[in-house]
Scaffold this active site. Structure first.
Site, PDB file in Angstrom:
ATOM      1  N   LYS A 155      -6.731   3.846   5.220  1.00 54.50           N
ATOM      2  CA  LYS A 155      -8.466   2.667   5.773  1.00 54.50           C
ATOM      3  C   LYS A 155      -8.340   2.579   7.125  1.00 54.50           C
ATOM      4  O   LYS A 155      -7.967   2.143   8.279  1.00 54.50           O
ATOM      5  CB  LYS A 155      -6.715   1.542   5.276  1.00 54.50           C
TER       6      LYS A 155
HETATM    7  N1  PMP Z   1      -9.901  -0.880  -0.902  1.00 54.74           N
HETATM    8  C1  PMP Z   1     -10.589  -0.965  -0.483  1.00 54.74           C
HETATM    9  C2  PMP Z   1     -11.511   0.148  -0.195  1.00 54.74           C
HETATM   10  C3  PMP Z   1     -10.112  -2.387   0.817  1.00 54.74           C
HETATM   11  O1  PMP Z   1     -10.090  -1.903   1.857  1.00 54.74           O
HETATM   12  C4  PMP Z   1      -9.431  -2.533  -0.121  1.00 54.74           C
HETATM   13  C5  PMP Z   1      -8.669  -3.965   0.883  1.00 54.74           C
HETATM   14  N2  PMP Z   1      -7.586  -3.609   2.361  1.00 54.74           N
HETATM   15  C6  PMP Z   1      -8.676  -2.627  -1.220  1.00 54.74           C
HETATM   16  C7  PMP Z   1      -9.054  -1.686  -1.584  1.00 54.74           C
HETATM   17  C8  PMP Z   1      -7.599  -3.842  -1.707  1.00 54.74           C
HETATM   18  O2  PMP Z   1      -6.618  -2.732  -1.406  1.00 54.74           O
HETATM   19  P1  PMP Z   1      -4.940  -4.252  -0.378  1.00 54.74           P
HETATM   20  O3  PMP Z   1      -4.924  -4.576  -1.501  1.00 54.74           O
HETATM   21  O4  PMP Z   1      -4.171  -3.060  -0.144  1.00 54.74           O
HETATM   22  O5  PMP Z   1      -5.844  -5.582   0.205  1.00 54.74           O
END
Ligand code: PMP
Length: 266
Positions: A155
């Site tokens: 991320k």
């Molecule tokens: N994909 C990406 C690229 C993201 O940035 C996010 C947001 N964090 C998600 C999926 C969803 O992840 P999460 O449920 O951990 O927020």
């Protein structure tokens, strides 16, 4: 904006406008940073702010830094405390979105691994209208970058340029959101959201090797579906045509929560 709120920056709580980084820092020059978005839900009855799955976010945050070869930052226990401290300092009585960032500060070049700066911000953020009303989606002509190019599993800030291109295209073409296919032509994810489809009573989502972020909301949906609906989620490649054939499609993510898709490419 947000002049009255506080920010956690490198071990201190500072006023919003004092949370600054030099323009020549590697995070500014090359986007060398990683982050987490965490939700805090205000419970009016109990007068409490509930932070959602903090341990899982801290684990992914540590993984992202390791994969980016950052120098060791503050330990997770210290970050968890900082998170709570910041929410208390802001005296929130509403649902918030918290952003925790580790970034390369100083004046190094592209391969700098430190100094690692830490910032945490929190701002009120209610659910959007899309959670209730649903969103129209476009299958983007941009491709989700593969693990061998820019791993979606990390991320990191720079990955969001790919998502940004897809959002900009979707918005200009009159859609609310976008789906990104990966370099193999299979469904990957959406900008900041993972995707589920329901086909013939089966709950299906792209697998962890489909060039997706290992989403905490996705994992929560998988667990809730198993626990409350007795549905075992199938994690596999999803074809483009399956998006069109699906009985139901929804997105999920911390910021987006759960959003039904009301139309695709229509
Ligand atoms: N994909 C990406 C690229 C993201 O940035 C996010 C947001 N964090 C998600 C999926 C969803 O992840 P999460 O449920 O951990 O927020």
């Amino acid at each position: 904006m947000a002049a009255t709120t506080f920010v956690y920056l490198n071990g201190r709580i500072v006023p919003w406008h004092d949370a600054k980084v030099h323009v020549f820092a590697p995070v500014s020059k090359y986007g060398i940073g990683v982050f987490e978005g965490i939700r805090g839900y205000w419970n009016e009855e109990r007068q409490q702010l509930y932070l959602f799955r903090v341990a899982e976010h801290l684990e992914r945050y540590a993984f992202s830094q390791k994969a980016m070869r950052f120098d060791q930052g503050p330990p997770s226990e210290e970050l968890a405390e900082a998170l709570v401290h910041l929410c208390r300092a802001n005296a929130f009585r509403m649902t918030v979105h918290i952003r925790m960032m580790a970034f390369i500060d100083g004046f190094g070049e592209m391969s700098a691994t430190g100094p690692v700066g830490t910032a945490i911000t929190a701002l009120p953020r209610e659910s959007t209208k899309y959670s209730a009303e649903g969103a129209s989606a476009q299958i983007s002509s941009w491709t989700r970058m593969p693990d061998s190019v820019m791993p979606a599993r990390i991320k990191c800030n720079a990955n969001y340029h790919n998502a940004r291109l897809a959002i900009m295209q979707a918005q200009r073409d009159g859609y609310d959101v976008a789906f990104l296919l990966n370099s193999r032509g299979k469904l990957a994810e959406a900008p900041a959201m993972c995707v589920f489809i329901i086909r013939g009573g089966q709950l299906i989502t792209p697998s962890g090797t489909s060039d997706i972020l290992e989403s905490i909301t996705r994992q929560t949906v998988i667990e809730l579906a198993r626990e409350y609906l007795g549905l075992v989620t199938i994690e596999r490649d999803v074809d483009r045509t399956e998006l069109i054939l699906a009985d139901e499609v929804f997105y999920c993510g911390t910021g987006a929560e759960i959003r039904p898709v009301t139309s695709i490419d229509a």
